[in-house]
Design a protein around this motif. Structure first.
Motif, mmCIF file in Angstrom:
data_model
loop_
_atom_site.group_PDB
_atom_site.id
_atom_site.type_symbol
_atom_site.label_atom_id
_atom_site.label_comp_id
_atom_site.label_asym_id
_atom_site.label_seq_id
_atom_site.Cartn_x
_atom_site.Cartn_y
_atom_site.Cartn_z
ATOM 1 N N ASP A 53 0.822 -1.230 0.000
ATOM 2 C CA ASP A 53 0.000 0.000 0.000
ATOM 3 C C ASP A 53 0.849 1.271 0.000
ATOM 4 N N GLY A 54 2.173 1.122 -0.230
ATOM 5 C CA GLY A 54 3.017 2.307 -0.386
ATOM 6 C C GLY A 54 3.471 2.933 0.920
ATOM 7 N N MET A 55 3.524 2.127 2.006
ATOM 8 C CA MET A 55 4.051 2.589 3.312
ATOM 9 C C MET A 55 3.241 3.746 3.887
ATOM 10 N N SER A 56 1.933 3.774 3.629
ATOM 11 C CA SER A 56 1.140 4.918 4.080
ATOM 12 C C SER A 56 1.131 5.033 5.610
ATOM 13 N N ASN A 57 1.518 3.950 6.319
ATOM 14 C CA ASN A 57 1.499 3.994 7.786
ATOM 15 C C ASN A 57 2.791 4.551 8.380
ATOM 16 N N LEU A 58 3.782 4.908 7.538
ATOM 17 C CA LEU A 58 5.054 5.425 8.056
ATOM 18 C C LEU A 58 5.202 6.897 7.710
ATOM 19 N N PRO A 59 5.826 7.667 8.618
ATOM 20 C CA PRO A 59 6.100 9.061 8.270
ATOM 21 C C PRO A 59 6.992 9.103 7.023
ATOM 22 N N PRO A 60 6.742 10.039 6.093
ATOM 23 C CA PRO A 60 7.488 10.060 4.825
ATOM 24 C C PRO A 60 9.008 10.004 5.007
ATOM 25 N N LYS A 61 9.543 10.628 6.076
ATOM 26 C CA LYS A 61 11.008 10.684 6.186
ATOM 27 C C LYS A 61 11.645 9.342 6.539
ATOM 28 N N VAL A 62 10.873 8.405 7.116
ATOM 29 C CA VAL A 62 11.473 7.099 7.431
ATOM 30 C C VAL A 62 11.052 6.009 6.434
ATOM 31 N N ARG A 63 10.291 6.390 5.415
ATOM 32 C CA ARG A 63 9.885 5.381 4.422
ATOM 33 C C ARG A 63 11.093 4.894 3.630
ATOM 34 N N PRO A 64 11.309 3.581 3.561
ATOM 35 C CA PRO A 64 12.439 3.087 2.766
ATOM 36 C C PRO A 64 12.209 3.346 1.277
ATOM 37 N N LYS A 65 13.303 3.395 0.554
ATOM 38 C CA LYS A 65 13.218 3.662 -0.897
ATOM 39 C C LYS A 65 13.127 2.331 -1.663
ATOM 40 N N PHE A 66 12.288 2.307 -2.672
ATOM 41 C CA PHE A 66 12.215 1.132 -3.546
ATOM 42 C C PHE A 66 11.558 1.590 -4.828
ATOM 43 N N SER A 67 11.746 0.827 -5.898
ATOM 44 C CA SER A 67 11.115 1.202 -7.166
ATOM 45 C C SER A 67 10.234 0.053 -7.652
ATOM 46 N N LEU A 68 9.215 0.398 -8.405
ATOM 47 C CA LEU A 68 8.284 -0.589 -8.969
ATOM 48 C C LEU A 68 8.727 -0.970 -10.383
ATOM 49 N N PRO A 69 8.405 -2.160 -10.899
ATOM 50 C CA PRO A 69 7.723 -3.239 -10.161
ATOM 51 C C PRO A 69 8.658 -3.887 -9.141
ATOM 52 N N VAL A 70 8.055 -4.458 -8.087
ATOM 53 C CA VAL A 70 8.850 -5.075 -7.029
ATOM 54 C C VAL A 70 8.192 -6.389 -6.614
ATOM 55 N N ILE A 71 9.037 -7.376 -6.298
ATOM 56 C CA ILE A 71 8.557 -8.661 -5.764
ATOM 57 C C ILE A 71 8.564 -8.536 -4.245
ATOM 58 N N PRO A 72 7.397 -8.627 -3.582
ATOM 59 C CA PRO A 72 7.398 -8.534 -2.120
ATOM 60 C C PRO A 72 7.947 -9.798 -1.465
ATOM 61 N N GLY A 73 8.010 -9.753 -0.137
ATOM 62 C CA GLY A 73 8.363 -10.932 0.653
ATOM 63 C C GLY A 73 9.783 -10.905 1.167
ATOM 64 N N THR A 74 9.942 -11.349 2.420
ATOM 65 C CA THR A 74 11.266 -11.403 3.052
ATOM 66 C C THR A 74 11.557 -12.773 3.643
ATOM 67 N N ASP A 75 10.513 -13.551 3.961
ATOM 68 C CA ASP A 75 10.690 -14.843 4.632
ATOM 69 C C ASP A 75 10.710 -15.972 3.611
ATOM 70 N N VAL A 76 11.710 -16.858 3.735
ATOM 71 C CA VAL A 76 11.823 -17.930 2.752
ATOM 72 C C VAL A 76 12.264 -19.225 3.421
ATOM 73 N N SER A 77 11.803 -20.345 2.868
ATOM 74 C CA SER A 77 12.389 -21.649 3.155
ATOM 75 C C SER A 77 12.484 -22.381 1.824
ATOM 76 N N GLY A 78 13.648 -23.007 1.577
ATOM 77 C CA GLY A 78 13.821 -23.669 0.289
ATOM 78 C C GLY A 78 15.132 -24.421 0.232
ATOM 79 N N VAL A 79 15.577 -24.673 -0.989
ATOM 80 C CA VAL A 79 16.752 -25.518 -1.207
ATOM 81 C C VAL A 79 17.779 -24.746 -2.038
ATOM 82 N N VAL A 80 19.045 -24.795 -1.622
ATOM 83 C CA VAL A 80 20.112 -24.098 -2.337
ATOM 84 C C VAL A 80 20.320 -24.751 -3.712
ATOM 85 N N GLU A 81 20.258 -23.918 -4.754
ATOM 86 C CA GLU A 81 20.424 -24.369 -6.151
ATOM 87 C C GLU A 81 21.806 -24.033 -6.707
#
Length: 336
Positions: A53-81
């Protein structure tokens, strides 16, 4: 012919769950210090919908920078390829889990493959499956860094004071607000592992679940106000946080600590008058801490509860589930 593309969920614009698109994109190349992970499952976390939703819950000065398009997600479980030439400690075929590149928004785990910094990963506990492992990293490391060991010296973006976990033992009474959620249910188990007396606050539907996880007392916030029932606790971990978090100050004894996970509005003078400390931190990726948590998961000392699972292509439905609230444990996307 080798396959060079993969399916991934991307945001091309900000908005509600309907902006999550299931796209075909190139498979990433692992850079220096990285491994390529074939994703089996990806955890769904609040920063995923803040990003959406574009970080609307954070004050503009602490919003991290990113550009679109972006793949969300930080948590992963899988197998090393694949493994970059400068990486030691992981080999092709290893099962791993991790919180990737947080606090940033380029974890990119809503995908069939992800390039992951080796330092953010730990070997997946053999005793749990990929779905449960994918639910652990962000929520588990948040609970660990608030309660057990901070493990870094970065200040919170919300305050200058350095967060200090309170040593937990049988003499400590801790109140956990939002105890049935991702961070809450893991924090409850870590506090019990250390021997603390835990008061869990959640809605009534979660009472049996939380008592099974070891809660000593339970308060249904839909029926009563914890700040009117509870006094003289040593520690409050408020996984909800935000502006309403101040009400929990009245539950603390002098010398007590209040830890809001999503920082709220507090008055230094009021805190001083009450003789209490209010601090928070921002969870950071940490493979070594995750390995310690992994040992507890492997032993069954701590378990990840799964609220629901959705296929990667159904990420929209996973975010709709999150928006309905009253989550018990973790929402996870299944990829392989």
């Amino acid at each position: 012919m080798p396959i060079h593309t993969m399916r991934a969920v991307r945001l091309h614009e900000h908005g509600g769950p309907e902006v999550l698109r299931h796209d075909e994109v190139p498979i990433p190349e692992p850079g220096s210090g990285e491994v390529l992970v074939r994703v089996h499952a990806a955890g769904v976390n609040p920063p995923d919908w803040y990003l959406r939703d574009g970080m609307s819950n954070l004050p503009p000065k602490v919003r991290p920078k990113f550009s679109l398009p972006v793949i969300p997600g930080t948590d992963v479980s899988g197998v090393v390829e694949a493994v970059a030439s400068d990486v030691n400690g992981f080999s092709v075929g290893d099962e791993v889990f991790g919180l990737l590149r947080f606090p940033g928004f380029d974890g990119s785990t809503y995908a069939e493959y992800v390039a992951a910094p080796a330092s953010d990963l730990a070997l997946k506990p053999a005793g749990i499956d990929h779905v449960h492992a994918a639910g652990a990293p962000m929520a588990g490391l948040t609970a660990w860094q608030f309660l057990i060991e901070l493990g870094h010296d970065h200040p919170s973006p919300f305050q200058a004071a350095q967060h200090r976990p309170v040593p937990l033992d049988a003499d400590v009474t801790a109140l956990i607000n939002g105890a049935a959620g991702g961070v809450g249910h893991l924090a409850l188990q870590l506090a019990k592992w250390k021997g603390a007396h835990v008061i869990a606050v959640a809605s009534g539907a979660h009472e049996r679940f939380l008592r099974e996880l070891g809660a000593d007392e339970f308060i249904d916030y839909t029926k009563s106000r914890p700040e009117e029932l509870v006094h003289d606790v040593d520690l409050v971990l408020d996984t909800v946080g935000g502006p309403g978090s101040r009400r929990f100050l009245r539950t603390l004894k002098r010398g007590g600590s209040h830890f809001p996970v999503f920082f709220g509005e507090f008055d230094e003078e009021e805190n001083e008058k009450l003789g209490v400390t209010v601090t928070g931190t921002q969870v950071r990726s940490n493979g070594a801490q995750l390995a310690e948590l992994g040992r507890l998961l492997d032993a069954g000392t701590v378990r990840v509860a799964i609220d629901s699972t959705f296929a990667l292509a159904d990420a929209r439905a996973a975010h709709e589930r999150a928006a309905r609230g009253h989550i018990q444990g973790k929402i996870v996307l299944t990829v392989v």
